[in-house]
Every structure is written in structure tokens, then in C-alpha cells.
Design an enzyme around this catalytic site. Structure first.
Site, PDB file in Angstrom:
ATOM      1  N   HIS A   7       0.851  -1.197   0.000  1.00  0.00           N
ATOM      2  CA  HIS A   7       0.000   0.000   0.000  1.00  0.00           C
ATOM      3  C   HIS A   7       0.886   1.247   0.000  1.00  0.00           C
ATOM      4  O   HIS A   7       2.076   1.175   0.337  1.00  0.00           O
ATOM      5  CB  HIS A   7      -0.904   0.004   1.225  1.00  0.00           C
ATOM      6  CG  HIS A   7      -1.908  -1.103   1.228  1.00  0.00           C
ATOM      7  ND1 HIS A   7      -2.944  -1.160   2.124  1.00  0.00           N
ATOM      8  CD2 HIS A   7      -2.038  -2.202   0.446  1.00  0.00           C
ATOM      9  CE1 HIS A   7      -3.670  -2.236   1.900  1.00  0.00           C
ATOM     10  NE2 HIS A   7      -3.137  -2.889   0.883  1.00  0.00           N
TER      11      HIS A   7
ATOM     12  N   GLU B  51       1.036   3.742   2.005  1.00  0.00           N
ATOM     13  CA  GLU B  51       1.585   4.050   3.323  1.00  0.00           C
ATOM     14  C   GLU B  51       2.730   3.102   3.683  1.00  0.00           C
ATOM     15  O   GLU B  51       3.763   3.538   4.194  1.00  0.00           O
ATOM     16  CB  GLU B  51       0.490   3.987   4.392  1.00  0.00           C
ATOM     17  CG  GLU B  51      -0.620   5.001   4.202  1.00  0.00           C
ATOM     18  CD  GLU B  51      -1.764   4.520   3.293  1.00  0.00           C
ATOM     19  OE1 GLU B  51      -2.794   5.196   3.257  1.00  0.00           O
ATOM     20  OE2 GLU B  51      -1.632   3.462   2.636  1.00  0.00           O
TER      21      GLU B  51
ATOM     22  N   CYS C 106      -2.319  -0.538   7.250  1.00  0.00           N
ATOM     23  CA  CYS C 106      -1.433   0.624   7.220  1.00  0.00           C
ATOM     24  C   CYS C 106      -1.357   1.315   8.578  1.00  0.00           C
ATOM     25  O   CYS C 106      -0.277   1.741   8.992  1.00  0.00           O
ATOM     26  CB  CYS C 106      -1.877   1.587   6.129  1.00  0.00           C
ATOM     27  SG  CYS C 106      -1.698   0.854   4.486  1.00  0.00           S
TER      28      CYS C 106
END
Length: 169
Positions: free
Chosen positions: A53, A55, A86
Site C-alpha cells: 500500500h 503508506e 497501514c
């Protein structure tokens, strides 16, 4: 303290997904002492990595750049409200403050007509439930085996760290 320039950079990174196949429109930056030290975009489909992801990629980048796994004192700016994965990574890394642009509801509305083939969907409500329940009470079947063997390795590793620490004193 919030800085719009950093949020604009996170959104700018997310826009790369409009032109680069395999990316999803989730961008993030990590800031320390007024400087960007890490950037990331969602590469889950491109990397065949469900943890890639924006993040987490920004956390990985910042940690490599600082040569540390401690991001205490850092702020994370992201183009969308982060999922539980995250948020957990941010907590583990020690991120001090989070700023996000689009909400989960806004993302859900934007993606509501996409099929799973067009976007790997994440059930964020299920993630919250699964992550808050003890591991043996989660939906995913789990059992423990060879715990004493693995715990012995953990104990030995901890002893090594303690002896290394005493040698450096």
C-alpha cells in the site's frame, strides 16, 4: 503541524496510477523536520504484494533512507484514509501524526462500480474486526504448534542481543 504542500505531494503521487499500469491511486509521504524522507504509492497489483500500500511503501522508503525502523517524530500524509494494515504499520514504525485526504467513504463511493478483477477489494470492516480479535478467535482458522521450539529461538536471540549490549558498554 499540517502542511498542505505535503498533502498535495501525496495526492500528486496517487495520480501516477492514472497513467502507470499496476498502480492504485493511494499515495503517501513521510515527513521529518519539515523534509520528505519517504514516499510511496500502492503497488499491490504490480508487485503481486497485498501489503504494498502507499503508506507501507512510504514507511519502507523512509526506514531505508534513515537506516532505522524507528520513525518517531515523523508525520505521514496520505491521499486516502488508511486501512487497518497501514495504521498497524504506522504504529509499529512509531509515526507520530497522520494526515489524510479522502475518507474511506469517499473511496468506497468512487470504487463502488468496480469489479474485483478491476481492483482487489478490501473489506475494511472485516479488517478492523479481524485485527482487534485474539488470533485464535478470528475468522481465519489458526492453531499453535511447536511453540516451545520457536520460543527457545526467541529466548536465544534475546540473550544474544543482551550480551551484545553488555559488550558495547
Amino acid at each position: 503541524m499540517y502542511n498542505e504542500t505535503f498533502m498535495q505531494r501525496a495526492i500528486e503521487i496517487s495520480a501516477r496510477a492514472l497513467n502507470e499500469p499496476g498502480l492504485e491511486p493511494f499515495g503517501a509521504v513521510i515527513v521529518k523536520d519539515g523534509e520528505i524522507i519517504g514516499e510511496g504509492i500502492n503497488r499491490s497489483l504490480k508487485n503481486f504484494d497485498p501489503t504494498s500500500h502507499g503508506e507501507t511503501e512510504a514507511i519502507r522508503d523512509a526506514c531505508r533512507n534513515l537506516e532505522s525502523v524507528d520513525l518517531s517524530g515523523c508525520d505521514l500524509y496520505t491521499s486516502c484514509e488508511p486501512c487497518t494494515l497501514c495504521v498497524s504499520a504506522m504504529a509499529i514504525a512509531g509515526i507520530s501524526r497522520l494526515y489524510f485526504a479522502a475518507s474511506m467513504d469517499q473511496a468506497g463511493s468512487a470504487f463502488e462500480n468496480l469489479t474485483p478483477a478491476e481492483r482487489h477489494p478490501i473489506d475494511t470492516d472485516l479488517l478492523v474486526h479481524e485485527c482487534s480479535a485474539p488470533v485464535l478467535q478470528r475468522k481465519l482458522p489458526a492453531s499453535q504448534a511447536l511453540g516451545a521450539d520457536a520460543a527457545e529461538i526467541l529466548r536465544q536471540w534475546a540473550e544474544l542481543k543482551l550480551s551484545e549490549g553488555q559488550k558495547s558498554k
